[in-house]
Design a protein around this motif. Structure first.
Motif, mmCIF file in Angstrom:
data_model
loop_
_atom_site.group_PDB
_atom_site.id
_atom_site.type_symbol
_atom_site.label_atom_id
_atom_site.label_comp_id
_atom_site.label_asym_id
_atom_site.label_seq_id
_atom_site.Cartn_x
_atom_site.Cartn_y
_atom_site.Cartn_z
ATOM 1 N N ASP A 315 -1.276 -29.608 10.371
ATOM 2 C CA ASP A 315 -2.619 -29.604 9.813
ATOM 3 C C ASP A 315 -3.544 -28.576 10.081
ATOM 4 N N ARG A 316 -2.859 -27.408 10.240
ATOM 5 C CA ARG A 316 -3.678 -26.211 10.489
ATOM 6 C C ARG A 316 -3.211 -24.872 9.619
ATOM 7 N N GLU A 317 -4.188 -24.360 9.005
ATOM 8 C CA GLU A 317 -3.986 -23.301 7.885
ATOM 9 C C GLU A 317 -3.560 -21.963 8.952
ATOM 10 N N TYR A 318 -2.385 -21.282 8.527
ATOM 11 C CA TYR A 318 -2.032 -19.795 8.741
ATOM 12 C C TYR A 318 -1.789 -19.008 7.552
ATOM 13 N N THR A 319 -1.940 -17.778 7.954
ATOM 14 C CA THR A 319 -1.312 -16.801 6.874
ATOM 15 C C THR A 319 -0.247 -16.132 7.619
ATOM 16 N N CYS A 320 0.941 -15.886 6.934
ATOM 17 C CA CYS A 320 1.893 -15.174 7.711
ATOM 18 C C CYS A 320 2.639 -14.276 6.574
ATOM 19 N N GLY A 321 3.355 -13.183 7.042
ATOM 20 C CA GLY A 321 4.030 -12.252 6.363
ATOM 21 C C GLY A 321 4.621 -11.241 6.952
ATOM 22 N N TYR A 322 4.975 -10.041 6.309
ATOM 23 C CA TYR A 322 5.947 -8.972 6.874
ATOM 24 C C TYR A 322 5.456 -7.713 6.230
ATOM 25 N N PHE A 323 5.580 -6.686 6.583
ATOM 26 C CA PHE A 323 5.152 -5.319 6.233
ATOM 27 C C PHE A 323 6.116 -4.432 6.768
ATOM 28 N N PHE A 324 6.088 -3.031 5.979
ATOM 29 C CA PHE A 324 7.040 -1.907 6.263
ATOM 30 C C PHE A 324 6.366 -0.717 6.268
ATOM 31 N N ASP A 325 6.689 0.308 7.146
ATOM 32 C CA ASP A 325 6.081 1.642 7.068
ATOM 33 C C ASP A 325 6.625 2.354 5.757
ATOM 34 N N ILE A 326 5.579 2.867 5.062
ATOM 35 C CA ILE A 326 5.877 3.501 3.633
ATOM 36 C C ILE A 326 5.713 4.979 3.650
ATOM 37 N N THR A 327 5.532 5.457 5.019
ATOM 38 C CA THR A 327 5.242 6.872 4.860
ATOM 39 C C THR A 327 6.251 7.889 4.216
ATOM 40 N N GLU A 328 7.711 7.525 4.373
ATOM 41 C CA GLU A 328 8.638 8.150 3.995
ATOM 42 C C GLU A 328 8.691 8.044 2.209
ATOM 43 N N ARG A 329 8.265 6.900 1.945
ATOM 44 C CA ARG A 329 8.113 6.385 0.523
ATOM 45 C C ARG A 329 7.037 7.206 -0.119
ATOM 46 N N ARG A 330 5.765 7.167 0.368
ATOM 47 C CA ARG A 330 4.991 8.196 -0.125
ATOM 48 C C ARG A 330 5.233 9.478 -0.123
ATOM 49 N N ALA A 331 6.089 10.080 0.792
ATOM 50 C CA ALA A 331 6.450 11.555 0.535
ATOM 51 C C ALA A 331 7.257 11.771 -0.409
ATOM 52 N N MET A 332 8.163 10.529 -0.514
ATOM 53 C CA MET A 332 8.966 10.628 -1.906
ATOM 54 C C MET A 332 8.479 10.689 -2.957
ATOM 55 N N GLU A 333 7.388 9.610 -3.085
ATOM 56 C CA GLU A 333 6.600 9.856 -4.546
ATOM 57 C C GLU A 333 5.799 10.982 -4.609
ATOM 58 N N GLU A 334 5.359 11.321 -3.567
ATOM 59 C CA GLU A 334 4.578 12.750 -3.965
ATOM 60 C C GLU A 334 5.513 13.854 -4.090
ATOM 61 N N ALA A 335 7.010 14.154 -3.649
ATOM 62 C CA ALA A 335 7.751 14.875 -4.163
ATOM 63 C C ALA A 335 8.081 14.734 -5.691
ATOM 64 N N LEU A 336 8.305 13.350 -5.947
ATOM 65 C CA LEU A 336 8.892 13.129 -7.293
ATOM 66 C C LEU A 336 7.575 13.727 -8.350
ATOM 67 N N ARG A 337 6.373 13.426 -7.756
ATOM 68 C CA ARG A 337 5.237 13.807 -8.793
ATOM 69 C C ARG A 337 5.170 15.465 -8.667
ATOM 70 N N GLU A 338 5.606 16.073 -7.582
ATOM 71 C CA GLU A 338 5.686 17.517 -7.916
ATOM 72 C C GLU A 338 6.802 17.876 -8.640
ATOM 73 N N SER A 339 8.039 16.912 -8.660
ATOM 74 C CA SER A 339 9.022 17.673 -9.231
ATOM 75 C C SER A 339 8.897 17.408 -10.739
ATOM 76 N N GLU A 340 8.172 16.240 -11.169
ATOM 77 C CA GLU A 340 7.792 16.186 -12.565
ATOM 78 C C GLU A 340 6.843 17.177 -12.987
ATOM 79 N N SER A 341 6.071 17.444 -12.390
ATOM 80 C CA SER A 341 5.214 18.474 -12.607
ATOM 81 C C SER A 341 5.905 19.949 -12.605
ATOM 82 N N ARG A 342 7.088 20.021 -11.856
ATOM 83 C CA ARG A 342 7.869 21.294 -12.132
ATOM 84 C C ARG A 342 8.697 21.121 -13.280
#
Length: 850
Positions: A315-342
């Motif tokens: 009878d008590r409400e909680y919020t639960c979940g999970y997360f993960f580090d996206i440092t490498e993914r953001r670096a890859m996205e940035e690299a992809l944007r640079e690649s598309e630009s190139r």
């Protein structure tokens, strides 16, 4: 109760009758007597008797009324008590029946057990739970139901039960069908009529135990998951109430500290004003997904992707979940944007690249029309790229109105797979053509790219490279075989050294004319023949370079032919140029080559024939050199009239262990190839089925003339004196050599390791007893070899007389021993005469030099 009530009734009746009889008797007895004293008048007495009778009736009636009334009151009380007792008994019986019915029909199993653990009774639920009937239960004990219940545990639990009166256990019971049922048991200790009992109520908790185990499993799964998992309490300001190990490691904070923190503590940029909106979304069953930034213990901000859901527990409400580090993914996205630009920036460069590559590229429709072609494809058909657009490819290339036979583009359109083919142009050039499918979003082939490459020069180069690789493979195979062959030859030569040396000692020790001398000579010849086998093995060894000297092939060829054909049905025809050049060669190895080829020729003609052997001078370009300068060679050819060699076997006849003979070893021609190559020459074979085979080899000619015979001479034994040190890792060789030297008059001392010998040599120098010579084995297992030991000795005594000995008779050190500081070389196997000759020559040369 019935007998006792009847006796009381009788006793009361008897008491009434007795009272009545006693009173009546006394009345009758005394009333008349008293009346006589009162009057004697008969009439008066009669009247008095009448009144006396009435008084008697009245008094006895009153007495009877009193007695009967008293008894009736007693009976009423008894009846009331009896009625009350009957009602109580009936109520008790109803309660007992209800209790028995309840026990018999409750869902939990009930057992009555004596203090020995035997089952006295059970209810129907026990039968249903475990499948045994009541009779089977009454024949069982506690340990039959729970085989894992140890006696000591039973005793401990029984003691606790007596002490507390009630205990609760969770155990596993074995059902009749073999099932294991988890039960929760409430045991009660009872005493009835002085007898001790145990009443155990068992409840099936199998599903509960399973659920608990599953809860533990999934809890452990979450705890040890690689993804960070968390639980927040919205009612407590979104405080962290749980975090698994991955989350703790992510934040770099212990769980206890995390449980005191709230969202702003680890996510300072999160807008808490929107948290209620997210919570409502989660309540509606829609997980909240967002990207944010977490601050970890080091102060670093880590970008994460977070997924959260709503959970209600107790009878008590909680919020639960999970997360993960996206440092490498953001670096890859940035690299992809640079690649598309190139990529956008390189579109023009890419077009220029397509136009500039030498391969022809053509984009074709399903009906084989050209949509686009690069300049290389246009040049191959002598057109401009614009001239090809819109035309069928077969019209342009074949000037035909139908597709080419075996068109790979049509095959690709039909199968959806890449295809390759090799075509030749009318001018004789060869093209490698490949068709590549182009698909739409649904996977259907809508176009085909045809790629054409001129591979004329490439195929020619590959053919040349294949030939070079074949020859290199021969060399690699021989090198691998050489490692094994060298070791075998070394050990075999050591064994032959022991045999031949001891034979020579025995021959010296026997008196002249002894009949055993002839047998010793036979043994020595056999050992010499075995030495030839080690020579063949050493041909393959890594250090098996030939010991070259100027050699006249004329006599060597004649002797070899005579020896190889003796006793056979083969005739010979030998043609040798009169002015045949000498060659730089190892005479023993070349003799082995010629003998192997002649033996093959004899075996190729089992019904007889002629072997032709020719040798001539030849000038031609230097082998394995791009220089056009000519070199002098001697060409030696051996031909037979046999069945010839099958074409598929021509490229394999020099491979190790390849043979077409049932009893062949496959090493003969391999040995021939190795020896010729190590002499700087080459060998080839020409053959046609049914026309025999011809082997021709080229040996570099020498720039020197042949000298005196430098082969080993086995002369007599020369006496000497002095101290000689011997190093060999085989004890039987050390002992044999020491005995030989002692027979010649030397003082000999043997060593198994170079370190020991060097130490002794230094000691002898300090003592003024400089050794006359040192014999060093070239290879010592696990210690200093001959070369290392020689260097150590020469550092102490530069004038030391060193002799190198080895079973690797073709080792380069044996051929160039003076470059390593040795004064002489002694090839294994050797005899006493060989050691004597080497020592005599070395000591004589050194004395002359000094």
């Amino acid at each position: 109760m019935k007998l006792m009530g009847s006796w009381k009734d009788r006793r009361t009746t008897l008491r009434i009758v007795t009272a009545y009889a006693l009173f009546g008797g006394l009345w009758i007895l005394f009333s008349d007597t008293v009346m006589v004293f009162i009057t004697r008048d008969p009439d008066l007495l009669l009247n008095i008797s009448v009144y006396k009778g009435l008084a008697f009736v009245l008094i006895t009636s009153l007495l009877l009324y009193h007695l009967i009334n008293h008894h009736l009151r007693h009976l009423t009380d008894v009846n009331d008590h009896l009625h009350s007792s009957m009602e109580h008994l009936q109520s008790t019986q109803q309660r007992l029946q209800l209790a028995d019915f309840s026990i018999r029909n409750i869902s939990d199993a009930v057992y009555w057990i004596d203090m020995d653990g035997r089952i006295m009774d059970c209810n129907q639920a026990a039968n249903t739970m475990l499948g045994y009937n009541r009779e089977e239960f009454l024949a069982m004990s506690v340990t039959d139901l729970d085989p894992e219940y140890a006696n000591e545990d039973i005793a401990a639990d029984l003691e606790r039960l007596k002490r507390t009166g009630c205990i609760k256990l969770v155990r596993s019971h074995l059902a009749k069908d073999g099932r294991v049922v988890s039960v929760e048991i409430n045991s009660n200790y009872l005493i009835c009529n002085g007898q001790e009992y145990i009443c155990a109520i068992a409840r099936d908790v199998t599903q509960r135990v399973k659920a608990e185990r599953e809860a533990t499993f999934f809890g452990t799964l979450i705890e040890f998951s690689r993804d960070p998992f968390y639980v927040l309490d919205p009612a407590d300001g979104y405080r962290m109430v749980y975090a698994n190990r991955a989350a703790c490691e992510h934040y770099g904070v212990a769980l206890e500290q995390l449980q005191t923190m709230r969202i702003p503590d680890w996510d300072p940029s999160f807008d808490m004003a929107c948290v209620d909106v997210l919570l409502q979304q989660m309540r509606e069953g829609k997980p909240a997904r967002l990207e944010t930034v977490h601050r970890v213990a080091s102060g670093r901000l880590v970008p994460v992707e977070l997924t959260s859901s709503s959970l209600v527990h107790d009878d008590r409400e909680y919020t639960c979940g999970y997360f993960f580090d996206i440092t490498e993914r953001r670096a890859m996205e940035e690299a992809l944007r640079e690649s598309e630009s190139r990529y956008r920036g390189l579109s023009l460069e890419f077009q220029a690249l397509l136009d500039g590559i030498p391969d022809g590229l053509t984009l074709l429709t399903p009906d084989l029309k050209v949509l686009w072609a690069n300049p290389a494809a246009a040049r191959a058909t002598d057109h401009n790229p614009s001239d090809l657009i819109g035309r069928q490819c077969y019209e342009v290339r074949k000037t035909s109105d139908i597709p080419c036979a075996g068109c790979i583009v049509l095959d690709t359109l039909r199968t959806g797979e890449q295809r390759e083919t090799l075509i030749a142009s009318p001018a004789g050039r060869k093209f490698e053509v490949r068709s590549v499918p182009v698909r739409d979003e649904g996977g259907k082939v809508v176009k085909v790219i045809e790629i054409g490459r001129d591979v004329t020069e490439q195929l020619a180069a590959e053919a040349e490279r294949a030939e070079m690789e074949r020859k290199l493979l021969h060399a690699h195979k021989l090198e691998s075989l050489g490692i094994l062959a060298g070791g075998i030859a070394h050990d075999f030569n050591n064994i032959l050294t022991g045999i031949l040396g001891n034979l020579s000692i025995l021959r010296i020790q026997l008196p002249e004319g002894h009949k055993g001398l002839e047998r010793i000579e036979r043994c020595e010849k056999a050992v010499t023949q075995a030495t030839g086998l080690t020579c063949q093995l050493l041909t393959f060894s890594k250090g098996g370079d030939p010991v070259k000297k100027p050699t006249d092939l004329h006599q060597l060829i004649v002797n070899s032919v005579s020896f190889a054909l003796t006793g056979s049905n083969i005739a010979s025809e030998v043609i040798i140029t009169d002015d045949l050049w000498t060659v730089d060669a190892d005479e023993g190895q070349l003799e082995q080559v010629i003998n192997n080829l002649l033996i093959n020729a004899v075996q190729a003609m089992p019904l007889g024939g002629v072997v032709r052997v020719s040798a001539a001078n030849r000038l031609q370009e230097r082998l394995e050199s791009e220089s056009p300068e000519e070199e002098r060679y001697v060409a030696l050819a051996i031909s037979d009239q046999g069945e010839g060699i099958a074409p598929e076997n021509l490229e394999k006849i020099f491979d190790p262990y390849f043979t077409t003979k049932k009893s062949g070893t496959g090493l003969g021609l391999t040995s021939v190839y190795s020896i010729v190559r190590k002499h700087g020459g080459d060998i080839s074979v020409a053959s046609e089925p049914g026309k025999g085979a011809t082997f021709e080899m080229l040996i570099p000619a020498s720039r020197q003339s042949t000298g005196a015979d430098n082969s080993r001479v086995h002369g007599g034994v020369t006496a000497g004196k002095g101290r000689i040190l011997i190093m060999d890792d085989e004890e039987y060789i050390r002992d044999m050599v020491c005995e030989m030297l002692s027979m010649m008059g030397y003082d000999a001392e043997g060593f198994g390791r170079g370190e020991e010998l060097v130490q002794t040599y230094r000691k002898k120098i300090l003592e003024g007893d400089v050794p006359s010579a040192v014999i060093l084995d070239l290879t010592i297992r696990g210690g200093m070899g001959g070369v290392e030991t020689a260097k150590a000795i020469l550092e102490v005594d530069p004038a030391a007389r060193l002799i190198v000995a080895s079973g690797y008779s073709n080792n380069p050190v044996m051929a160039n021993y003076r470059q390593e500081g040795f004064s002489a070389a002694l090839a294994k196997p050797y005899r006493l005469e060989d050691i004597s000759s080497v020592l005599e020559k070395m000591l004589r040369e050194d004395d002359g030099a000094r």
